[in-house]
Design a protein around this motif. Sequence first.
Motif, PDB file in Angstrom:
ATOM      1  N   ARG A  18      -8.296   1.292  -1.445  1.00  5.44           N
ATOM      2  CA  ARG A  18      -7.870   0.007  -2.396  1.00  5.44           C
ATOM      3  C   ARG A  18      -7.466  -0.067  -3.627  1.00  5.44           C
ATOM      4  NH1 ARG A  18     -12.669  -4.374  -2.932  1.00  5.44           N
ATOM      5  NH2 ARG A  18     -13.624  -3.533  -0.968  1.00  5.44           N
ATOM      6  N   TRP A  19      -6.945  -1.119  -3.885  1.00 10.70           N
ATOM      7  CA  TRP A  19      -5.796  -1.366  -5.126  1.00 10.70           C
ATOM      8  C   TRP A  19      -6.429  -2.593  -5.001  1.00 10.70           C
ATOM      9  CZ3 TRP A  19      -4.497   0.547  -0.473  1.00 10.70           C
ATOM     10  CH2 TRP A  19      -3.254   2.209  -0.681  1.00 10.70           C
ATOM     11  N   LEU A  58       5.769  -2.104   3.076  1.00 13.98           N
ATOM     12  CA  LEU A  58       6.925  -3.156   2.685  1.00 13.98           C
ATOM     13  C   LEU A  58       6.481  -5.070   3.151  1.00 13.98           C
ATOM     14  CD1 LEU A  58       9.460  -4.529   2.387  1.00 13.98           C
ATOM     15  CD2 LEU A  58      10.041  -4.612   4.822  1.00 13.98           C
ATOM     16  N   VAL A  59       5.890  -4.609   4.358  1.00 14.41           N
ATOM     17  CA  VAL A  59       4.131  -5.459   4.441  1.00 14.41           C
ATOM     18  C   VAL A  59       3.478  -5.888   3.106  1.00 14.41           C
ATOM     19  CG1 VAL A  59       2.675  -6.798   6.010  1.00 14.41           C
ATOM     20  CG2 VAL A  59       4.528  -5.984   6.595  1.00 14.41           C
ATOM     21  N   ALA A  60       2.907  -4.761   3.239  1.00  7.02           N
ATOM     22  CA  ALA A  60       2.588  -4.447   1.683  1.00  7.02           C
ATOM     23  C   ALA A  60       2.658  -5.272   0.760  1.00  7.02           C
ATOM     24  CB  ALA A  60       1.381  -3.182   1.538  1.00  7.02           C
ATOM     25  N   THR A  61       3.820  -4.572   0.160  1.00  7.86           N
ATOM     26  CA  THR A  61       4.350  -5.108  -1.090  1.00  7.86           C
ATOM     27  C   THR A  61       4.745  -6.856  -1.523  1.00  7.86           C
ATOM     28  OG1 THR A  61       5.407  -2.906  -1.258  1.00  7.86           O
ATOM     29  CG2 THR A  61       6.744  -5.135  -2.562  1.00  7.86           C
ATOM     30  N   ARG A  69       2.177 -14.109  -7.421  1.00  8.86           N
ATOM     31  CA  ARG A  69       2.883 -14.927  -7.677  1.00  8.86           C
ATOM     32  C   ARG A  69       2.579 -16.299  -7.559  1.00  8.86           C
ATOM     33  NH1 ARG A  69       8.136 -14.237  -5.163  1.00  8.86           N
ATOM     34  NH2 ARG A  69       8.766 -13.032  -7.103  1.00  8.86           N
ATOM     35  N   HIS A  70       1.450 -16.462  -6.314  1.00  8.54           N
ATOM     36  CA  HIS A  70       0.832 -17.796  -6.488  1.00  8.54           C
ATOM     37  C   HIS A  70      -0.144 -17.907  -6.101  1.00  8.54           C
ATOM     38  CE1 HIS A  70       5.261 -18.795  -5.328  1.00  8.54           C
ATOM     39  NE2 HIS A  70       5.196 -17.681  -4.174  1.00  8.54           N
ATOM     40  N   GLY A  71      -0.950 -16.593  -5.834  1.00  8.04           N
ATOM     41  CA  GLY A  71      -2.944 -16.640  -5.995  1.00  8.04           C
ATOM     42  C   GLY A  71      -3.238 -16.723  -7.524  1.00  8.04           C
ATOM     43  N   ILE A  72      -4.305 -16.069  -7.826  1.00  2.00           N
ATOM     44  CA  ILE A  72      -5.451 -16.558  -8.730  1.00  2.00           C
ATOM     45  C   ILE A  72      -6.071 -14.888  -8.664  1.00  2.00           C
ATOM     46  CG2 ILE A  72      -7.836 -16.761  -9.558  1.00  2.00           C
ATOM     47  CD1 ILE A  72      -7.129 -19.324  -9.027  1.00  2.00           C
ATOM     48  N   PRO A  73      -5.315 -14.106  -9.981  1.00  2.00           N
ATOM     49  CA  PRO A  73      -5.277 -12.547  -9.817  1.00  2.00           C
ATOM     50  C   PRO A  73      -6.707 -12.539 -10.363  1.00  2.00           C
ATOM     51  CG  PRO A  73      -4.283 -13.551 -11.932  1.00  2.00           C
ATOM     52  CD  PRO A  73      -4.297 -14.134 -10.865  1.00  2.00           C
ATOM     53  N   PRO A  74      -7.823 -10.831  -9.323  1.00  2.00           N
ATOM     54  CA  PRO A  74      -6.387 -10.243  -8.985  1.00  2.00           C
ATOM     55  C   PRO A  74      -6.148 -10.152  -7.792  1.00  2.00           C
ATOM     56  CG  PRO A  74      -8.687  -9.299  -9.405  1.00  2.00           C
ATOM     57  CD  PRO A  74      -8.638 -10.550  -9.937  1.00  2.00           C
ATOM     58  N   THR A  75      -5.133  -9.908  -7.310  1.00  2.00           N
ATOM     59  CA  THR A  75      -4.697 -10.011  -6.077  1.00  2.00           C
ATOM     60  C   THR A  75      -5.759  -7.748  -5.758  1.00  2.00           C
ATOM     61  OG1 THR A  75      -2.909 -10.392  -5.713  1.00  2.00           O
ATOM     62  CG2 THR A  75      -3.214  -8.890  -4.433  1.00  2.00           C
ATOM     63  N   VAL A  76      -6.373  -7.726  -4.418  1.00  2.00           N
ATOM     64  CA  VAL A  76      -6.737  -6.847  -3.528  1.00  2.00           C
ATOM     65  C   VAL A  76      -6.304  -6.575  -2.129  1.00  2.00           C
ATOM     66  CG1 VAL A  76      -8.984  -5.429  -3.393  1.00  2.00           C
ATOM     67  CG2 VAL A  76      -8.974  -7.220  -5.112  1.00  2.00           C
ATOM     68  N   VAL A  77      -5.141  -5.426  -2.395  1.00  2.00           N
ATOM     69  CA  VAL A  77      -4.399  -5.019  -1.585  1.00  2.00           C
ATOM     70  C   VAL A  77      -6.127  -3.256  -0.390  1.00  2.00           C
ATOM     71  CG1 VAL A  77      -3.099  -3.899  -0.598  1.00  2.00           C
ATOM     72  CG2 VAL A  77      -2.454  -5.320  -2.413  1.00  2.00           C
ATOM     73  N   ARG A  78      -5.881  -3.398   0.252  1.00  2.00           N
ATOM     74  CA  ARG A  78      -6.726  -2.668   1.577  1.00  2.00           C
ATOM     75  C   ARG A  78      -6.485  -2.061   2.123  1.00  2.00           C
ATOM     76  NH1 ARG A  78     -12.332  -4.230   2.902  1.00  2.00           N
ATOM     77  NH2 ARG A  78     -11.559  -6.080   3.990  1.00  2.00           N
ATOM     78  N   LEU A  79      -6.666  -0.543   2.840  1.00  2.00           N
ATOM     79  CA  LEU A  79      -5.917  -0.293   3.267  1.00  2.00           C
ATOM     80  C   LEU A  79      -7.212  -0.001   4.683  1.00  2.00           C
ATOM     81  CD1 LEU A  79      -3.813   0.525   6.031  1.00  2.00           C
ATOM     82  CD2 LEU A  79      -4.297   3.022   4.080  1.00  2.00           C
ATOM     83  N   LEU A  80      -7.541  -0.376   5.672  1.00  2.00           N
ATOM     84  CA  LEU A  80      -8.142   0.241   6.691  1.00  2.00           C
ATOM     85  C   LEU A  80      -7.986   0.786   7.649  1.00  2.00           C
ATOM     86  CD1 LEU A  80      -8.661  -3.629   5.677  1.00  2.00           C
ATOM     87  CD2 LEU A  80     -10.660  -2.329   6.482  1.00  2.00           C
ATOM     88  N   ASP A  81      -8.643   1.679   8.595  1.00  2.79           N
ATOM     89  CA  ASP A  81      -8.183   2.067   9.514  1.00  2.79           C
ATOM     90  C   ASP A  81      -9.273   2.279  10.808  1.00  2.79           C
ATOM     91  OD1 ASP A  81      -7.213   4.074  11.296  1.00  2.79           O
ATOM     92  OD2 ASP A  81      -7.969   5.846  10.294  1.00  2.79           O
ATOM     93  N   LEU A  88      -4.312  -3.734   6.755  1.00  2.00           N
ATOM     94  CA  LEU A  88      -3.508  -4.437   5.708  1.00  2.00           C
ATOM     95  C   LEU A  88      -4.442  -5.653   5.299  1.00  2.00           C
ATOM     96  CD1 LEU A  88      -2.200  -3.554   3.097  1.00  2.00           C
ATOM     97  CD2 LEU A  88      -0.228  -5.118   4.590  1.00  2.00           C
ATOM     98  N   ASP A  89      -5.218  -5.546   4.470  1.00  2.00           N
ATOM     99  CA  ASP A  89      -5.683  -6.495   3.952  1.00  2.00           C
ATOM    100  C   ASP A  89      -5.173  -7.015   2.421  1.00  2.00           C
ATOM    101  OD1 ASP A  89      -8.961  -8.505   4.542  1.00  2.00           O
ATOM    102  OD2 ASP A  89      -8.449  -7.930   3.201  1.00  2.00           O
ATOM    103  N   VAL A  90      -4.946  -8.401   2.225  1.00  2.00           N
ATOM    104  CA  VAL A  90      -4.306  -8.274   1.148  1.00  2.00           C
ATOM    105  C   VAL A  90      -5.042  -9.481   0.337  1.00  2.00           C
ATOM    106  CG1 VAL A  90      -2.425  -9.192  -0.355  1.00  2.00           C
ATOM    107  CG2 VAL A  90      -1.909  -7.265   0.946  1.00  2.00           C
ATOM    108  N   ALA A  91      -5.378  -9.551  -0.163  1.00  2.00           N
ATOM    109  CA  ALA A  91      -6.511 -10.603  -0.457  1.00  2.00           C
ATOM    110  C   ALA A  91      -6.436 -11.550  -2.091  1.00  2.00           C
ATOM    111  CB  ALA A  91      -8.156 -10.275  -1.022  1.00  2.00           C
TER     112      ALA A  91
END
Length: 142
Positions: A18-19, A58-61, A69-81, A88-91
């Motif tokens: 998670r980032w 590329l898709v994650a970036t 740019r358009h959401g409300i921070p923080p942005t949470v990026v998760r790699l799941l398996d 890839l889950d970006v929130a």
Amino acid sequence: MQQLRTSTPPTTAQEVRRWVLDTPAELRGLRASLHEALTGHALAEGEELDDVPERLVLVATELATNALRHGIPPTVVRLLDTEDRFLLDVADHDLSTVPELVEMRLSGSGGRGLQLALAFSLDVGWYATETSKHIWASFPHG
């Protein structure tokens, strides 16, 4: 504009990493760290990515850039398996908007994240919780 279908990712997915991003300056670190999580080694300067990691990074970036740019921070990026794919889950925390598919724009003018996710992944969807809006995409294990 066309809306992205609403669905949650498979419930069998286990979080690998998670980032949490607050600024676009953190995207470079996300790319390097995500590559390491996918391949087990750091991305050397100028090194080419393999097909699946390259597309996923590329898709994650792109999705994280849109969220910052358009959401409300923080942005949470998760790699799941799961057993047979990466997710890839970006929130972000802007519940007032719904992800929309827009026509591809000229390079550098934005709007590419969802289009790239649709082109490069096996499946794409979005869902909302009480506090965040998520876009997810699935990719085969290399």
